[in-house]
Design a protein around this motif. Structure first.
Motif, mmCIF file in Angstrom:
data_model
loop_
_atom_site.group_PDB
_atom_site.id
_atom_site.type_symbol
_atom_site.label_atom_id
_atom_site.label_comp_id
_atom_site.label_asym_id
_atom_site.label_seq_id
_atom_site.Cartn_x
_atom_site.Cartn_y
_atom_site.Cartn_z
ATOM 1 N N LEU A 239 -42.743 86.640 117.101
ATOM 2 C CA LEU A 239 -42.438 85.343 117.350
ATOM 3 C C LEU A 239 -43.602 84.434 116.820
ATOM 4 O O LEU A 239 -43.164 83.360 116.535
ATOM 5 C CB LEU A 239 -42.111 85.310 118.788
ATOM 6 C CG LEU A 239 -41.035 85.971 119.256
ATOM 7 C CD1 LEU A 239 -40.912 85.777 120.691
ATOM 8 C CD2 LEU A 239 -39.664 85.414 118.762
ATOM 9 N N ARG A 240 -44.605 84.923 116.915
ATOM 10 C CA ARG A 240 -45.984 84.079 116.387
ATOM 11 C C ARG A 240 -46.653 84.509 115.082
ATOM 12 O O ARG A 240 -47.101 85.680 115.158
ATOM 13 C CB ARG A 240 -46.788 83.878 117.642
ATOM 14 C CG ARG A 240 -48.103 83.094 117.311
ATOM 15 C CD ARG A 240 -48.848 82.802 118.635
ATOM 16 N NE ARG A 240 -49.816 82.060 118.276
ATOM 17 C CZ ARG A 240 -51.212 82.152 118.600
ATOM 18 N NH1 ARG A 240 -51.470 83.293 119.543
ATOM 19 N NH2 ARG A 240 -52.382 81.525 118.144
ATOM 20 N N LEU A 241 -46.596 83.679 114.061
ATOM 21 C CA LEU A 241 -47.182 84.120 112.801
ATOM 22 C C LEU A 241 -48.505 83.252 112.728
ATOM 23 O O LEU A 241 -48.372 82.238 112.923
ATOM 24 C CB LEU A 241 -46.269 83.923 111.699
ATOM 25 C CG LEU A 241 -45.186 84.798 111.381
ATOM 26 C CD1 LEU A 241 -44.430 84.543 110.194
ATOM 27 C CD2 LEU A 241 -45.741 86.215 111.219
ATOM 28 N N LEU A 242 -49.473 83.931 112.119
ATOM 29 C CA LEU A 242 -50.466 83.081 111.936
ATOM 30 C C LEU A 242 -50.366 82.066 110.719
ATOM 31 O O LEU A 242 -49.457 82.504 109.864
ATOM 32 C CB LEU A 242 -51.809 83.968 111.613
ATOM 33 C CG LEU A 242 -52.427 85.023 112.734
ATOM 34 C CD1 LEU A 242 -53.438 85.803 112.365
ATOM 35 C CD2 LEU A 242 -52.762 84.076 113.980
ATOM 36 N N PRO A 243 -50.984 80.913 110.621
ATOM 37 C CA PRO A 243 -50.886 79.939 109.548
ATOM 38 C C PRO A 243 -51.091 80.709 108.285
ATOM 39 O O PRO A 243 -50.646 80.537 107.077
ATOM 40 C CB PRO A 243 -51.634 78.871 109.638
ATOM 41 C CG PRO A 243 -52.089 78.835 111.128
ATOM 42 C CD PRO A 243 -52.038 80.343 111.518
ATOM 43 N N GLU A 244 -52.371 81.532 108.319
ATOM 44 C CA GLU A 244 -52.737 82.116 107.079
ATOM 45 C C GLU A 244 -52.967 83.443 107.638
ATOM 46 O O GLU A 244 -53.766 83.698 108.703
ATOM 47 C CB GLU A 244 -53.864 81.809 106.378
ATOM 48 C CG GLU A 244 -54.022 80.427 105.680
ATOM 49 C CD GLU A 244 -53.006 80.453 104.647
ATOM 50 O OE1 GLU A 244 -53.183 81.661 103.813
ATOM 51 O OE2 GLU A 244 -52.124 79.728 104.086
ATOM 52 N N PRO A 245 -53.039 84.750 107.210
ATOM 53 C CA PRO A 245 -53.010 86.091 107.529
ATOM 54 C C PRO A 245 -54.737 86.313 107.454
ATOM 55 O O PRO A 245 -55.734 85.805 106.613
ATOM 56 C CB PRO A 245 -52.589 87.079 106.490
ATOM 57 C CG PRO A 245 -51.475 86.428 105.799
ATOM 58 C CD PRO A 245 -51.904 84.735 105.764
ATOM 59 N N LEU A 246 -55.130 86.778 108.684
ATOM 60 C CA LEU A 246 -56.615 86.896 108.873
ATOM 61 C C LEU A 246 -57.273 88.310 108.366
ATOM 62 O O LEU A 246 -56.632 89.368 108.758
ATOM 63 C CB LEU A 246 -56.839 86.757 110.292
ATOM 64 C CG LEU A 246 -58.143 86.975 110.914
ATOM 65 C CD1 LEU A 246 -59.151 85.793 110.419
ATOM 66 C CD2 LEU A 246 -58.326 86.743 112.531
ATOM 67 N N ALA A 247 -58.001 88.504 107.435
ATOM 68 C CA ALA A 247 -58.526 89.686 107.376
ATOM 69 C C ALA A 247 -59.239 90.702 108.221
ATOM 70 O O ALA A 247 -59.905 89.500 109.194
ATOM 71 C CB ALA A 247 -59.937 89.124 106.068
ATOM 72 N N ILE A 248 -59.084 91.629 108.335
ATOM 73 C CA ILE A 248 -59.717 92.411 109.704
ATOM 74 C C ILE A 248 -60.328 93.710 108.969
ATOM 75 O O ILE A 248 -59.762 94.068 108.135
ATOM 76 C CB ILE A 248 -58.623 92.641 110.755
ATOM 77 C CG1 ILE A 248 -57.344 93.436 110.172
ATOM 78 C CG2 ILE A 248 -58.107 91.580 111.517
ATOM 79 C CD1 ILE A 248 -56.418 93.841 111.175
ATOM 80 N N GLU A 249 -60.853 94.392 109.833
ATOM 81 C CA GLU A 249 -61.365 95.547 109.652
ATOM 82 C C GLU A 249 -60.605 96.774 110.419
ATOM 83 O O GLU A 249 -60.270 96.546 111.467
ATOM 84 C CB GLU A 249 -63.228 95.867 110.047
ATOM 85 C CG GLU A 249 -63.984 94.837 109.441
ATOM 86 C CD GLU A 249 -64.069 95.314 108.018
ATOM 87 O OE1 GLU A 249 -64.315 96.463 107.623
ATOM 88 O OE2 GLU A 249 -64.363 94.495 107.069
ATOM 89 N N VAL A 250 -60.215 97.601 109.714
ATOM 90 C CA VAL A 250 -59.276 98.753 110.116
ATOM 91 C C VAL A 250 -59.863 100.047 109.970
ATOM 92 O O VAL A 250 -60.565 100.393 108.598
ATOM 93 C CB VAL A 250 -58.037 98.521 109.565
ATOM 94 C CG1 VAL A 250 -56.953 99.765 109.959
ATOM 95 C CG2 VAL A 250 -57.072 97.086 109.881
ATOM 96 N N MET A 251 -59.705 101.101 110.933
ATOM 97 C CA MET A 251 -59.995 102.319 110.665
ATOM 98 C C MET A 251 -58.831 103.198 110.813
ATOM 99 O O MET A 251 -57.799 102.844 111.541
ATOM 100 C CB MET A 251 -60.868 102.952 111.778
ATOM 101 C CG MET A 251 -61.224 104.300 111.622
ATOM 102 S SD MET A 251 -62.318 105.126 112.959
ATOM 103 C CE MET A 251 -63.554 104.032 113.196
ATOM 104 N N SER A 252 -58.598 104.021 109.689
ATOM 105 C CA SER A 252 -57.591 104.883 109.625
ATOM 106 C C SER A 252 -58.091 106.266 109.709
ATOM 107 O O SER A 252 -59.077 106.634 109.217
ATOM 108 C CB SER A 252 -56.596 104.695 108.341
ATOM 109 O OG SER A 252 -56.135 103.664 108.404
ATOM 110 N N VAL A 253 -57.244 107.491 109.849
ATOM 111 C CA VAL A 253 -57.646 108.724 109.820
ATOM 112 C C VAL A 253 -57.678 109.258 108.581
ATOM 113 O O VAL A 253 -58.418 110.042 108.138
ATOM 114 C CB VAL A 253 -56.818 109.703 110.737
ATOM 115 C CG1 VAL A 253 -56.967 111.153 110.578
ATOM 116 C CG2 VAL A 253 -56.767 109.220 112.193
ATOM 117 N N VAL A 254 -56.644 109.070 107.608
ATOM 118 C CA VAL A 254 -56.579 109.314 106.034
ATOM 119 C C VAL A 254 -56.320 107.823 105.254
ATOM 120 O O VAL A 254 -55.741 107.082 105.952
ATOM 121 C CB VAL A 254 -55.081 110.167 106.091
ATOM 122 C CG1 VAL A 254 -55.498 111.548 106.743
ATOM 123 C CG2 VAL A 254 -54.010 109.323 106.424
ATOM 124 N N PRO A 255 -56.881 108.137 104.178
ATOM 125 C CA PRO A 255 -56.624 106.818 103.419
ATOM 126 C C PRO A 255 -54.937 106.573 103.165
ATOM 127 O O PRO A 255 -53.965 107.574 103.060
ATOM 128 C CB PRO A 255 -57.050 107.403 101.803
ATOM 129 C CG PRO A 255 -57.920 108.304 102.228
ATOM 130 C CD PRO A 255 -57.441 109.189 103.349
#
Length: 88
Positions: free
Chosen positions: A4-20
Motif C-alpha cells: 500500500l505504501r511505496l517509497l518515493p525513490e527505492p532505498l539502497a539497502i544491505e542484504v545478506m543471502s545464503v547463496v548468490p
C-alpha cells in the motif's frame, strides 16, 4: 500483491543471502537489522526492450521476525538490493 505504501525513490539497502542470487535472509535499514522470517518470490519485473533503457528486477515480499512486511528488489544488472515499499 503490491504494498500500500511505496517509497518515493527505492532505498539502497544491505542484504545478506545464503547463496548468490538467493532470497534475502537479513537486511539493514537505517542502522537497524531485520531478520527475514518468511519470503515470497522472486517475481521478475522488467521493461520491454522496445521502450528504451532496460530495467530488470527480482522482487521479494518479506516478513521479518518482528512481523513487518516489506517489498524488496534486487537489480539484476549489478545485484544491488533496494527497499521499495511496505505492506500495511
Amino acid at each position: 500483491s503490491r504494498p500500500l505504501r511505496l517509497l518515493p525513490e527505492p532505498l539502497a539497502i544491505e542484504v545478506m543471502s545464503v547463496v548468490p542470487d538467493g532470497p534475502p535472509i537479513r537486511f539493514s535499514r537505517k542502522d537497524r537489522q531485520h531478520v527475514v522470517a518468511r519470503w515470497w518470490g522472486p517475481e521478475r519485473i522488467e521493461t520491454a526492450w522496445w521502450r528504451g533503457r532496460c530495467v530488470r528486477r527480482d522482487y521479494y515480499r518479506v516478513e521479518t521476525s518482528g512481523g513487518e512486511r516489506w517489498w524488496l528488489f534486487r537489480r539484476l544488472d549489478d545485484d544491488t538490493w533496494f527497499l521499495h515499499g511496505r505492506f500495511a
